[in-house]
Structures are given as C-alpha cells and as structure tokens.
Design a protein around this motif. Structure first.
Motif, mmCIF file in Angstrom:
data_model
loop_
_atom_site.group_PDB
_atom_site.id
_atom_site.type_symbol
_atom_site.label_atom_id
_atom_site.label_comp_id
_atom_site.label_asym_id
_atom_site.label_seq_id
_atom_site.Cartn_x
_atom_site.Cartn_y
_atom_site.Cartn_z
ATOM 1 N N PRO A 25 21.267 19.670 -28.449
ATOM 2 C CA PRO A 25 22.213 18.958 -27.590
ATOM 3 C C PRO A 25 21.502 17.890 -26.755
ATOM 4 N N GLY A 26 22.184 16.792 -26.551
ATOM 5 C CA GLY A 26 21.638 15.724 -25.708
ATOM 6 C C GLY A 26 20.811 14.711 -26.472
ATOM 7 N N LEU A 27 20.499 14.978 -27.725
ATOM 8 C CA LEU A 27 19.742 14.024 -28.522
ATOM 9 C C LEU A 27 20.692 13.314 -29.486
ATOM 10 N N SER A 28 20.403 12.047 -29.750
ATOM 11 C CA SER A 28 21.203 11.327 -30.730
ATOM 12 C C SER A 28 20.849 11.840 -32.120
ATOM 13 N N ALA A 29 21.675 11.527 -33.095
ATOM 14 C CA ALA A 29 21.406 11.938 -34.471
ATOM 15 C C ALA A 29 20.062 11.385 -34.941
ATOM 16 N N ALA A 30 19.757 10.148 -34.560
ATOM 17 C CA ALA A 30 18.477 9.540 -34.956
ATOM 18 C C ALA A 30 17.302 10.284 -34.332
ATOM 19 N N GLU A 31 17.419 10.655 -33.058
ATOM 20 C CA GLU A 31 16.330 11.387 -32.392
ATOM 21 C C GLU A 31 16.128 12.758 -33.031
ATOM 22 N N ARG A 32 17.234 13.440 -33.383
ATOM 23 C CA ARG A 32 17.114 14.741 -34.051
ATOM 24 C C ARG A 32 16.444 14.580 -35.405
ATOM 25 N N TRP A 33 16.809 13.518 -36.142
ATOM 26 C CA TRP A 33 16.220 13.281 -37.453
ATOM 27 C C TRP A 33 14.723 13.020 -37.335
ATOM 28 N N ILE A 34 14.321 12.214 -36.359
ATOM 29 C CA ILE A 34 12.894 11.918 -36.158
ATOM 30 C C ILE A 34 12.129 13.198 -35.870
ATOM 31 N N ARG A 35 12.654 14.041 -34.983
ATOM 32 C CA ARG A 35 11.983 15.315 -34.691
ATOM 33 C C ARG A 35 11.888 16.193 -35.932
ATOM 34 N N LEU A 36 12.928 16.160 -36.739
ATOM 35 C CA LEU A 36 12.970 16.994 -37.929
ATOM 36 C C LEU A 36 11.914 16.583 -38.949
ATOM 37 N N VAL A 37 11.744 15.288 -39.166
ATOM 38 C CA VAL A 37 10.840 14.824 -40.222
ATOM 39 C C VAL A 37 9.425 14.551 -39.728
ATOM 40 N N ARG A 38 9.211 14.554 -38.414
ATOM 41 C CA ARG A 38 7.879 14.275 -37.889
ATOM 42 C C ARG A 38 6.870 15.251 -38.484
ATOM 43 N N GLY A 39 5.793 14.706 -39.024
ATOM 44 C CA GLY A 39 4.729 15.525 -39.583
ATOM 45 C C GLY A 39 4.975 15.999 -40.999
ATOM 46 N N SER A 40 6.085 15.587 -41.616
ATOM 47 C CA SER A 40 6.382 16.082 -42.956
ATOM 48 C C SER A 40 5.908 15.152 -44.067
ATOM 49 N N ALA A 41 5.420 13.972 -43.716
ATOM 50 C CA ALA A 41 4.945 13.041 -44.743
ATOM 51 C C ALA A 41 3.666 13.569 -45.374
ATOM 52 N N SER A 42 3.488 13.211 -46.636
ATOM 53 C CA SER A 42 2.245 13.634 -47.285
ATOM 54 C C SER A 42 1.091 12.847 -46.685
ATOM 55 N N ARG A 43 -0.049 13.405 -46.719
ATOM 56 C CA ARG A 43 -1.223 12.772 -46.135
ATOM 57 C C ARG A 43 -2.036 12.057 -47.225
ATOM 58 N N GLY A 44 -1.368 11.702 -48.337
ATOM 59 C CA GLY A 44 -2.058 11.134 -49.474
ATOM 60 C C GLY A 44 -2.485 9.689 -49.310
ATOM 61 N N MET A 45 -1.844 8.934 -48.401
ATOM 62 C CA MET A 45 -2.179 7.519 -48.246
ATOM 63 C C MET A 45 -2.705 7.255 -46.846
#
Length: 75
Positions: free
Chosen positions: A43-63
């Motif tokens: 609650p209190g976060l925009s959809a974009a802010e929730r999405w950023i928190r959700l995907v933060r750190g999930s990218a592969s470290r390959g590049m």
C-alpha cells in the motif's frame, strides 16, 4: 489448477498459510517472461514502484555495465 470462466484460480490453502496470505490481502499479478507471479501489494506505492521493487536484483549478472549500455544505446 484450472482457470475458471472468469480467469480466476484458487491458491492452495497450504501455500497461502505458508506465505502468510490472508483473506482480503491485496495482491498483484506480475508478468515475468512467460511466468505470472502473484505478489503481495504494498500500500502507498505506485504500480511502477512496486514493479521496481519486485524486479530489483533479478537481472542476470552475465553482462557488464558497459555491455548493457552498448546494447541499449545501439553503440
């Protein structure tokens, strides 16, 4: 699990209890490639802010950062 005619599914009780979901909790369904993830809404976060928190750190470290910048800039 099957989708019903309204596109709904029931999360099994054992998973709801294990993860602490309760009746009335707000959740988001997030597309993650070819997977859908059900996550607790913050609650209190925009959809974009929730999405950023959700995907933060999930990218592969390959590049490296330079490789990503070249890819995204078209250099």
């Amino acid at each position: 699990m099957k989708l019903n005619s309204k596109g709904q599914v029931t999360i099994p009780a054992s998973l709801r209890h294990k993860l602490g979901f309760a009746e009335g909790d707000e959740v988001d369904v997030v597309e993650d490639g070819t997977t859908l993830r059900i996550v607790r809404s913050e609650p209190g976060l925009s959809a974009a802010e929730r999405w950023i928190r959700l995907v933060r750190g999930s990218a592969s470290r390959g590049m490296s950062t330079d490789e990503v910048m070249r890819l995204t800039r078209g250099d």
